[in-house]
Design a protein around this motif. Structure first.
Motif, short mmCIF file in Angstrom:
data_model
loop_
_atom_site.label_atom_id
_atom_site.label_comp_id
_atom_site.label_asym_id
_atom_site.label_seq_id
_atom_site.Cartn_x
_atom_site.Cartn_y
_atom_site.Cartn_z
N LYS A 93 -0.20 4.42 -0.94
CA LYS A 93 -0.97 5.66 -1.04
C LYS A 93 -0.30 6.77 -0.25
O LYS A 93 0.57 6.50 0.60
CB LYS A 93 -2.40 5.42 -0.56
N ARG A 100 -3.07 -6.74 2.20
CA ARG A 100 -2.71 -5.37 1.81
C ARG A 100 -1.94 -4.75 2.96
O ARG A 100 -2.51 -4.52 4.03
CB ARG A 100 -3.98 -4.55 1.54
N THR A 101 -0.66 -4.51 2.75
CA THR A 101 0.11 -3.98 3.87
C THR A 101 0.77 -2.65 3.54
O THR A 101 1.34 -2.47 2.47
CB THR A 101 1.19 -5.00 4.33
N GLY A 102 0.67 -1.74 4.49
CA GLY A 102 1.32 -0.44 4.36
C GLY A 102 2.27 -0.21 5.51
O GLY A 102 3.49 -0.32 5.39
N ILE A 103 1.71 0.02 6.69
CA ILE A 103 2.51 0.49 7.82
C ILE A 103 3.62 -0.49 8.20
O ILE A 103 4.72 -0.07 8.58
CB ILE A 103 1.59 0.81 9.04
N ASN A 131 -5.22 -5.95 6.47
CA ASN A 131 -4.22 -4.88 6.49
C ASN A 131 -3.12 -5.35 7.46
O ASN A 131 -3.12 -6.49 7.92
CB ASN A 131 -4.86 -3.57 6.93
N SER A 132 -2.18 -4.46 7.80
CA SER A 132 -1.08 -4.88 8.68
C SER A 132 -1.60 -5.37 10.02
O SER A 132 -1.11 -6.38 10.56
CB SER A 132 -0.11 -3.72 8.91
N HIS A 139 -12.61 -4.37 4.54
CA HIS A 139 -11.58 -3.70 5.34
C HIS A 139 -12.00 -3.72 6.81
O HIS A 139 -13.18 -3.62 7.12
CB HIS A 139 -11.44 -2.25 4.84
N LYS A 161 -15.96 -3.88 -3.57
CA LYS A 161 -15.67 -3.55 -2.18
C LYS A 161 -16.92 -3.80 -1.33
O LYS A 161 -17.98 -3.25 -1.61
CB LYS A 161 -15.23 -2.09 -2.09
N LEU A 205 -7.88 1.86 -4.02
CA LEU A 205 -8.48 1.06 -2.95
C LEU A 205 -9.92 1.46 -2.58
O LEU A 205 -10.76 0.60 -2.34
CB LEU A 205 -7.62 1.16 -1.69
N ARG A 223 -17.60 3.11 5.65
CA ARG A 223 -17.07 4.20 4.83
C ARG A 223 -17.55 4.07 3.39
O ARG A 223 -18.20 4.95 2.85
CB ARG A 223 -15.54 4.10 4.85
N TYR A 230 1.02 6.06 11.92
CA TYR A 230 0.56 6.54 10.61
C TYR A 230 0.59 8.07 10.59
O TYR A 230 1.06 8.70 9.65
CB TYR A 230 -0.87 6.12 10.32
N TYR A 235 2.94 6.85 2.46
CA TYR A 235 2.81 7.40 3.81
C TYR A 235 3.86 8.51 4.04
O TYR A 235 4.34 8.70 5.16
CB TYR A 235 2.93 6.30 4.88
N VAL A 243 0.86 -1.19 0.00
CA VAL A 243 0.00 0.00 0.00
C VAL A 243 0.89 1.24 0.00
O VAL A 243 1.61 1.51 0.96
CB VAL A 243 -0.97 -0.02 1.20
#
Ligand code: PLP
Length: 373
Positions: free
Chosen positions: A38, A221-224, A202-203, A162, A127, A82, A134, A356, A42, A36
């Motif tokens: 976006k 889906r991993t970001g952090i 996610n993470s 999510h 989704k 996403l 959301r 974040y 980050y 991720v």
């Protein structure tokens, strides 16, 4: 602005980003991994992070909006938006082969219309809102999902949801989300609608909810975690490491008499004669205002507490423990210097926020410098 003149340097270790990616990929194997990226990864630099993981087996990139997606296409990895898409983003997204989310009938119809107009197909992921509240079809919105499945031009490659609380191990909220998601997938499957990619984690979920990287799920889906950080709450099961240091320079060393006030609001008064350093970074560079009179930096391996209020470009620190500090010295705001370390969690705790918020707030003025080892 020339990078040679930047006072603040955010250094990102891309070797560590790659190692983090590999640790995550191993932990969730055989699931695929979406990185991720976006919000400019980050704040760390989407292109640099994207390049670092592109050769390491990443399945795709996840972004929030069209410009972010277009910026990463050159890497040849599928790029997926996403959340949702605005009407005016759709024609170019379809033309450029961006993987698109379908969170409602209207968006599905618009994407389909663009496909028909352009004589193209669009890969899309449906989704489902199982509790985030959301975006997405409700978990009993089968008829609407089946409707978009019938629209021309759409290739429904994936389906996803999510989690708002996956940091909490054994959370009834997350379990209920998984159950309603899987129940919907089962019903759709019986109606002849299958999806090649099914994802939710996610993470937080990777670290706390094992079943979301096992069948029928086949992507996370991993970001952090890529950036070596975690949510404030929850297990830290994957051994990822911090990838960033934030440094600046000492602009001035000043000897103030007892009783002198320091900074906006005069929130600090020297109790005795004191050497006060003025460092070249402030809240415009991501130092949270909450560090005022509470944070610390490292200079020459010595701890220098913040005194007074953080201002936009400068922060004042007590140099009592760094008697050798001189104007021009390197100041470590986040990272290791000598035996000590200031980390993102420390800032997050002082600010009462999460990692974040800290990394996304570093701001664009400093130079981003990338290391590969
Ligand atoms: C839909 C979606 N999936 C995955 C992620 C990645 O989350 P994290 O950075 O916690 O891994 C995000 C980020 O907020 C997201 O919005």
């Amino acid at each position: 602005m020339s990078s040679a003149h930047r006072r603040v340097v955010l250094e990102v270790n891309l070797g560590t980003v790659r190692n983090n990616f590999q640790k995550i990929a191993t932990a969730v194997s055989p699931c695929g991994v979406m990185a991720v990226l976006k919000a400019n990864a980050y704040g760390l630099g989407a292109r640099a992070v994207g390049e670092a993981v592109a050769g390491a087996g990443v399945n795709r990139f996840g972004v929030a909006e069209l410009d972010e997606a277009l910026d990463l296409l050159y890497l040849g990895v599928p790029v997926q938006i996403l959340g949702s898409v605005l009407a005016e983003e759709i024609p170019e997204a379809v033309a450029c082969g961006i993987v698109l989310p379908i969170p409602d009938r209207e968006t599905g119809q618009r994407i389909s219309d663009a496909c028909v107009r352009q004589s193209r197909q669009a890969l899309c992921h449906v989704k489902i809102d199982t509790g985030m509240g959301r975006l997405g079809f409700p978990a009993d919105g089968d008829a609407d999902v089946r409707f978009v499945g019938s629209l021309p031009g759409l290739v429904l490659e994936g389906v996803f949801t999510h989690f708002p609380m996956a940091y909490r191990r054994g959370s009834a909220v997350t379990e209920a989300q998984i159950e309603s998601f899987l129940a919907m997938l089962g019903r759709l499957d019986s109606a002849g609608m299958g999806f090649r990619l099914r994802h939710a984690a996610n993470s937080d979920a990777i670290n706390n909810v094992g079943r979301v990287y096992r069948e029928p799920f086949n992507m996370v889906r991993t970001g952090i975690n890529l950036y070596g950080c975690f949510d404030t709450e929850g297990a830290r099961a994957v051994d990822v490491r911090s990838v960033l240091t934030l440094r600046t320079r000492l602009m001035a060393v000043r000897e103030l008499p007892a009783g002198a006030t320091v900074g906006y609001g005069c929130t600090f008064q020297t109790p005795a004669r004191m050497r006060v350093g003025t460092i070249s970074a402030g809240y415009a560079d991501g130092l949270p205002l909450a560090l005022s009179n509470r944070g610390r930096v490292l200079i020459g391996g010595r701890v220098c507490p913040v005194v007074g209020r953080i201002s936009m470009d400068y922060t004042t620190v007590d140099l009592s423990q760094a008697p050798d500090a001189r104007s021009g010295d390197v100041v470590t705001c986040i990272g290791t210097d000598g035996d000590d370390q200031v980390n993102i969690d420390e800032w997050a705790a002082i600010k009462g926020t999460h990692a974040y918020d800290i990394i996304c707030s570093i701001g664009g003025r400093g130079e981003r410098r990338y290391r590969s080892v």
